[in-house]
Design an enzyme around this catalytic site. Structure first.
Site, PDB file in Angstrom:
ATOM      1  CE1 TYR A  63      58.076  59.576  42.569  1.00  0.00           C
ATOM      2  CE2 TYR A  63      59.087  58.786  44.798  1.00  0.00           C
ATOM      3  CZ  TYR A  63      58.220  59.851  44.296  1.00  0.00           C
ATOM      4  OH  TYR A  63      58.259  60.365  45.076  1.00  0.00           O
TER       5      TYR A  63
ATOM      6  CD  GLU B 262      52.257  55.832  49.592  1.00  0.00           C
ATOM      7  OE1 GLU B 262      51.658  56.446  50.076  1.00  0.00           O
ATOM      8  OE2 GLU B 262      53.115  55.418  48.638  1.00  0.00           O
TER       9      GLU B 262
ATOM     10  CG  ASP C  47      51.092  61.939  46.496  1.00  0.00           C
ATOM     11  OD1 ASP C  47      51.212  63.269  45.542  1.00  0.00           O
ATOM     12  OD2 ASP C  47      51.379  61.256  46.333  1.00  0.00           O
TER      13      ASP C  47
ATOM     14  CB  SER D 101      48.601  54.671  48.151  1.00  0.00           C
ATOM     15  OG  SER D 101      49.092  55.941  47.870  1.00  0.00           O
TER      16      SER D 101
ATOM     17  CG  LEU E 142      43.825  60.856  40.033  1.00  0.00           C
ATOM     18  CD1 LEU E 142      42.379  60.116  39.282  1.00  0.00           C
ATOM     19  CD2 LEU E 142      44.704  62.259  39.427  1.00  0.00           C
TER      20      LEU E 142
ATOM     21  CB  THR F 186      59.607  69.917  42.641  1.00  0.00           C
ATOM     22  OG1 THR F 186      58.879  69.914  42.276  1.00  0.00           O
ATOM     23  CG2 THR F 186      59.904  70.719  41.037  1.00  0.00           C
TER      24      THR F 186
HETATM   25  C1  GLA Z   1      54.066  60.906  43.842  1.00  0.00           C
HETATM   26  C2  GLA Z   1      54.636  60.682  44.681  1.00  0.00           C
HETATM   27  C3  GLA Z   1      54.937  62.070  44.926  1.00  0.00           C
HETATM   28  C4  GLA Z   1      55.559  63.182  44.294  1.00  0.00           C
HETATM   29  C5  GLA Z   1      55.024  62.878  42.431  1.00  0.00           C
HETATM   30  C6  GLA Z   1      55.932  62.972  41.664  1.00  0.00           C
HETATM   31  O1  GLA Z   1      52.941  60.908  43.271  1.00  0.00           O
HETATM   32  O2  GLA Z   1      53.946  60.420  45.966  1.00  0.00           O
HETATM   33  O3  GLA Z   1      55.454  63.081  46.536  1.00  0.00           O
HETATM   34  O4  GLA Z   1      56.545  63.013  44.235  1.00  0.00           O
HETATM   35  O5  GLA Z   1      54.994  61.028  42.336  1.00  0.00           O
HETATM   36  O6  GLA Z   1      55.987  64.994  41.315  1.00  0.00           O
END
Ligand code: GLA
Length: 404
Positions: free
Chosen positions: A238, A177, A189, A146, A143, A35
């Site tokens: 992704y 990133e 993250d 990075s 987790l 999301t």
């Molecule tokens: C990874 C990406 C995040 C997010 C999640 C899925 O962790 O780094 O930005 O998109 O996947 O929720």
């Protein structure tokens, strides 16, 4: 220990050199996956698994980093950095440094270099350092090892005393990133690692970056179960998912002028115009729309201590990620199934990007030993993998660590 490793790797400190330490935590997302890059809502928490850098500042722009988990140190001159789309990463060997090692694309220190590049591009005052990195975050498990390395690097690079707001740190690290390492991630993250708060989940609006901290019900522990199945974001689907979401917006905007992202889409409008979308694109959109609503409902259920509702919301989220977004895996599904069967496991679902990695569980404190035992018996037997169970405390976001 880190201080001793620093002296071994880079030699004894000159008299004037002070050793500083910074730390940045990993994160687990309680709910709201895929999301963030749709400008929606997420509910992560910073966890006690973290990354540390012990470092000595340098007067010049050379960065030399070694890791306690890799035999290959990295080094670069801050002024030499620049992303190079064709070459994968554009960081160059610090040619004038006799200790510089030959780099190859995909080196772990790219995250440090990318962060230096991102801070430099924003004209922030940064300097080189000699540093040792240590981490308790399992790499490639979803987790956010990075993101933690990026945030810790930013803190080490910023010249003494320069403090950035957590949201700026997060945006700069995300840029590193995305534009340097080449993983087109959202902001969740990095934001969680920078802005987490002890014992609270972080409800983040990824459009406005407004936050609300949400307490967990008394007696409920957050437990991460690692499937032992490594996922590699860069080589995963992704970016395909992101493109499918963008496609949904591009197709729907004809009937819904003003639609900027899936965040703006309501379930009734999706139902009305679903025929405009190819099947897979419609499923991705349905996941995002329903997941956003679940994040808000989960924050309320946590605050109300409504355990049944939490179980239901986590189950729906997992099913949606599995069937509509198609980012779960047999190992993740098995881990969730095994956990859910245990009395005292309130809620379980996959967390993060998917394609392997971890599940997140809300567990009554008494049931944690049973979860550990059943995972090592049932999960390992059914998958042939080695599952790991981490009950995790929720901690504050990144910052300096006192060294005296
Ligand atoms: C990874 C990406 C995040 C997010 C999640 C899925 O962790 O780094 O930005 O998109 O996947 O929720």
């Amino acid at each position: 220990m880190l201080m001793a490793a620093l002296a071994t790797e880079f030699g004894p400190a000159p008299d004037s050199a002070r050793v500083e330490i910074v730390r940045a935590p990993g994160r687990v997302n309680l709910l709201g996956d895929h999301t963030d890059y749709n400008e929606g809502f997420v509910l992560p928490a910073a966890i006690e698994l973290d990354t540390w850098i012990a470092f000595r500042r340098r007067e010049d722009g050379l960065v030399r980093v070694a890791s306690r988990h890799s035999r290959e140190p990295g080094s670069f001159w801050i002024d030499d950095l620049g992303p190079d789309r064709e070459g994968g990463n554009g960081s160059r060997v610090a040619a004038t440094d006799p200790g510089a090692t030959e780099r190859r694309p995909g080196h772990w220190s790219d995250y440090v270099a990318g962060t230096a590049w991102s801070l430099r591009e924003s004209a922030l005052p940064i300097r080189g350092f000699d540093g040792i990195v240590d981490s308790t975050i399992p790499i490639g498990s979803g987790l956010s090892s990075s993101a933690a390395l990026e945030i810790a690097s930013a803190l080490a690079l910023l010249s003494g005393g320069h403090i950035l707001a957590a949201r700026s740190l997060a945006a700069l690290a995300q840029r590193a990133e995305r534009d340097y390492v080449g993983v087109n991630c959202g902001i969740m993250d990095q934001f969680a690692s920078a802005a987490g708060r002890e014992d609270r989940a972080l409800l983040l609006d990824c459009r406005s970056l407004d936050t609300r901290y949400v307490s967990l019900p008394y007696g409920v522990r957050v437990v991460v179960c690692d499937t032992g199945e490594k996922r590699e974001l860069r080589s995963s689907v992704y970016n395909t998912r992101r493109a499918e979401c963008a496609r949904a917006v591009a197709l729907l905007v004809e009937r819904m002028p003003g639609l900027c992202s899936l965040r703006d889409l309501e379930a009734v409008w999706l139902a009305r115009h679903r025929a405009l979308l190819p099947g897979n694109v419609a499923r991705r959109a349905e996941h995002v729309v329903s997941e956003n609503a679940r994040v808000l409902a989960t924050a309320s259920a946590l605050e109300a201590g409504d355990l049944d509702e939490l179980g239901r919301l986590f189950a729906e989220s997992h099913a949606s990620l599995r069937d509509l977004y198609e980012v779960s895996s047999p190992a993740l599904d098995t881990m969730v199934e095994v956990a859910r069967a245990i009395p005292g496991v309130v809620a379980a679902r996959m967390t993060g990007a998917g394609f392997g990695g971890c599940t997140v569980n809300l567990v009554l404190a008494d049931a944690v030993p049973a979860l550990k035992a059943v995972v090592s018996r049932e999960y390992d037997r059914r998958t042939g993998l080695k599952g790991r169970v981490y009950p995790v405390a929720i901690v504050d976001g990144a910052g300096p660590v006192p060294t005296t």
